[in-house]
Structures are given as structure tokens and as C-alpha cells.
Write a protein that holds these residues in place. Structure first.
Motif, PDB file in Angstrom:
ATOM      1  N   PRO A 241       0.818  -1.215   0.000  1.00  0.00           N
ATOM      2  CA  PRO A 241       0.000   0.000   0.000  1.00  0.00           C
ATOM      3  C   PRO A 241       0.846   1.257   0.000  1.00  0.00           C
ATOM      4  CG  PRO A 241      -0.746  -1.560   1.697  1.00  0.00           C
ATOM      5  CD  PRO A 241       0.568  -2.061   1.190  1.00  0.00           C
ATOM      6  N   VAL A 242       0.336   2.315  -0.615  1.00  0.00           N
ATOM      7  CA  VAL A 242       1.071   3.577  -0.672  1.00  0.00           C
ATOM      8  C   VAL A 242       1.031   4.257   0.689  1.00  0.00           C
ATOM      9  CG1 VAL A 242       0.516   3.846  -3.116  1.00  0.00           C
ATOM     10  CG2 VAL A 242      -0.910   4.969  -1.394  1.00  0.00           C
ATOM     11  N   PRO A 243       2.023   5.130   0.984  1.00  0.00           N
ATOM     12  CA  PRO A 243       2.027   5.833   2.270  1.00  0.00           C
ATOM     13  C   PRO A 243       0.912   6.871   2.344  1.00  0.00           C
ATOM     14  CG  PRO A 243       3.784   6.646   0.869  1.00  0.00           C
ATOM     15  CD  PRO A 243       3.203   5.452   0.165  1.00  0.00           C
ATOM     16  N   GLU A 244       0.547   7.215   3.564  1.00  0.00           N
ATOM     17  CA  GLU A 244      -0.425   8.280   3.749  1.00  0.00           C
ATOM     18  C   GLU A 244       0.183   9.605   3.289  1.00  0.00           C
ATOM     19  OE1 GLU A 244      -1.863   8.391   7.727  1.00  0.00           O
ATOM     20  OE2 GLU A 244      -2.665   6.351   7.662  1.00  0.00           O
ATOM     21  N   ILE A 245      -0.687  10.505   2.825  1.00  0.00           N
ATOM     22  CA  ILE A 245      -0.194  11.761   2.263  1.00  0.00           C
ATOM     23  C   ILE A 245      -1.117  12.899   2.697  1.00  0.00           C
ATOM     24  CG2 ILE A 245      -1.444  11.359   0.095  1.00  0.00           C
ATOM     25  CD1 ILE A 245       0.821  12.859  -1.335  1.00  0.00           C
TER      26      ILE A 245
END
Length: 322
Positions: A241-245
Motif C-alpha cells: 500500500p502507498v504511504p499516507e499523504i
């Protein structure tokens, strides 16, 4: 009947080739003899628990085969019809039950295996290129995993529209496949930095849109490659999963857009599903779109198929055959 079942979440060793009860179609459903089931990353997410499902669970959302029984109230398909689906359950089995309004009838000139290999990834490529960020002639896009199932189809659809396409792949053999699909530039990220390669060839921030099905490994670096008001389309988690932004980061990087679409919201109605499938089948008949079946495994060998997919060893579509 035989099917691939999970009783608990985990790695590919948790896939069980088991005897399960034969499914029965309820009202509005159809029972299909499965001739081929598509293997997709979402199946691995169900297996690992990244996407929650009730256990025990028969895997598989996509497949194709022939109708053997109709539930009450079904119209539009008949026993004996060849059909395909991208949003069913239990496709990793000898038989599957699918909602009738989630089926498309396979044209006579399209092989059943091709239909199974096309639908989920083809529909995904279609909505990404025509709706999530509607490509136009003159746009420049980056497609990660360009030799994968979605990547090869998305590249071809982008070229049908007239866009410039840059792809990333993980080996020299995959470079060849992506070039054959029509990519204007292919970057092998196994031996180069894709961001440096892209900016060297095209200048700073060259992309109107990035289609990213890889996720964690490519997401953050890709944001820096987008034009002002460009769009990052993150649609998969192949590397995690992609990091929070923070939304403020999007503003600082040029008012860029970020979206995380899913197929179900782009085929929410039978009419949407039918229109997208019709385009795909038409492009195949016009020889504008080619489907690559990269590997076929026996149903009982589903664990090997999952390992190959997760290990980035595959190109094109992976199928299971009961």
C-alpha cells in the motif's frame, strides 16, 4: 466439485484444493461451468487479508465459461451461452454462480480463454484511460508495470486514443513486450532510476497522468514527475500500500490530483459494463487490441500461480484451468 479455498489468511501455502458444495443459482443468478479463471492481484489481497472476506472463501472474481443453469427471473442469457465476468465470486472452481447482470456474452469470434484473460484487466484499462483520467491525443502518460496484464492493455488503449506512452518494466524481456504493445519509451527500473530516465528524455515533470498499479515502491517518486494539475492514479498495491499523504503536499507540488479508483465504481450498472466490454471486443475484432496470456496453470496448482504473480515473474495474463 473441486475449488481453491482459503480457511485462514496467509501466504500461498494457505490455498487449498478442496471438495466444496456445488453452488446453486438464486434468483437473478446463473450457474456457469468455468473453462478459465483469471488470476489477479486482488485474489492475493483476499488471500492475505489486505482486503477482508468472510472465511472460508473460494477465491476468484474473473472467469469465462458456458451457462449450465439459470436462476429464476434471468433474462438476456440462455443455457449454453458462452459468458465472461469480472465481478463474480468463486471463479477458482469447476462451477461458479454469477449475478446475471454482471455477465457479458462472449462474441463468436473471441475464444473463451481470451475472454477470461481480457475482462477484468481490460475493463480496468478501459476506465483508467477513458474516465478516471480521460486521455486525449497529445497527452503524455506513465504506466508502471507496462508488461503486466493491465499495463499491456492500457498501453494499447492509450495508443488507440493517440497519447504518448512511457512505461516501466522489470527486465529486458519485458522491455520487448512493452515495446510491442506500442510504448514510446520503456524504462527497465531493474537497472536504472525511472524518474531520472523519464526526465532525461522528456524534461522535468513531463506527465499529464501516471497510472500506478505498483504502489509503495513507485508512488512517492512519481508525484514529482507530474505536470501542474496533473493526476496520480494509484489503482493497485503490487509492492504494498502507498504511504499516507497530506493534501497540502498535493498543493505544493502544483495542485496535482490524487485518486484511488476501483473497477466496481466504473461498472456499477449493467449498461456501463456492457459498453466497456463492447469496446474491448470491438477493438479485438478490429485487431487494435491484443491479449497476451502469459501463463496457464491447472486449478490445483493455484499456489504456484500466486507465487509467480507476486514474484513479478509473469507477463500478460495468468489463467487457471479447472
Amino acid at each position: 466439485m473441486k475449488a481453491i479455498l482459503i480457511r485462514e489468511h496467509g501466504d500461498a501455502t494457505h490455498l487449498e484444493f478442496a471438495d466444496v458444495d456445488e453452488p446453486r443459482p438464486a434468483a437473478g443468478q446463473v450457474k456457469v461451468k468455468v473453462e478459465a479463471a483469471g488470476v489477479n492481484f486482488i485474489d492475493t489481497y483476499h488471500r492475505t487479508g489486505l482486503y477482508e472476506v468472510d472465511l472460508p472463501f473460494v477465491l476468484g472474481q474473473e472467469g469465462a465459461g458456458s451457462v449450465v443453469e439459470l436462476g429464476s427471473g434471468v433474462t438476456g442469457v440462455a443455457v449454453g451461452d458462452r459468458v465472461a465476468w469480472a465481478a463474480g465470486r468463486g471463479s477458482y472452481g469447476e462451477l461458479a454462480v454469477v449475478d446475471a447482470d454482471r455477465l457479458v456474452v462472449v462474441p463468436p469470434n473471441v475464444d473463451t480463454s481470451i475472454a477470461a484473460a481480457l475482462l477484468l484487466q481490460g475493463l480496468t484499462a478501459h476506465y483508467l484511460a477513458t474516465d478516471t483520467y480521460p486521455l486525449s491525443s497529445g497527452d503524455t502518460c506513465l504506466i508502471h508495470a507496462g508488461a503486466g496484464g493491465v499495463g499491456l492493455l492500457l498501453t494499447q488503449i492509450a495508443k488507440i486514443i493517440g497519447a504518448t506512452v512511457v512505461t516501466t518494466v522489470g527486465s529486458d524481456s519485458k522491455v520487448v513486450l512493452s515495446e510491442r504493445a506500442g510504448a514510446d519509451q520503456v524504462i527497465n527500473y531493474a537497472n536504472s532510476d525511472f524518474a531520472l530516465e523519464a526526465t532525461s528524455a522528456l524534461g522535468d515533470r513531463p506527465f499529464d497522468v501516471i497510472y500506478d498499479g505498483v504502489g509503495k515502491a513507485t508512488f512517492s517518486k512519481g508525484l514529482k514527475l507530474l505536470k501542474r494539475r496533473g493526476m496520480m492514479v494509484t489503482f493497485g498495491n503490487a509492492s504494498g500500500p502507498v504511504p499516507e499523504i497530506s493534501p497540502l503536499i498535493l498543493a505544493r507540488m502544483g495542485s496535482i490530483f490524487l485518486t484511488r479508483p476501483r473497477l466496481g465504481d466504473y461498472i456499477a450498472t449493467n449498461q456501463e459494463l456492457g459498453k466497456r466490454a463492447a469496446d474491448l471486443f470491438r477493438w479485438i475484432s478490429e485487431e487494435k487490441l491484443a491479449v497476451r496470456i502469459g501463463a496457464t496453470f491447472d486449478l490445483w496448482d493455484a499456489a504456484k500461480a500466486h507465487r509467480a504473480l507476486e514474484g513479478r515473474e509473469t507477463t500478460g495474463k495468468v489463467l487457471l484451468k479447472p
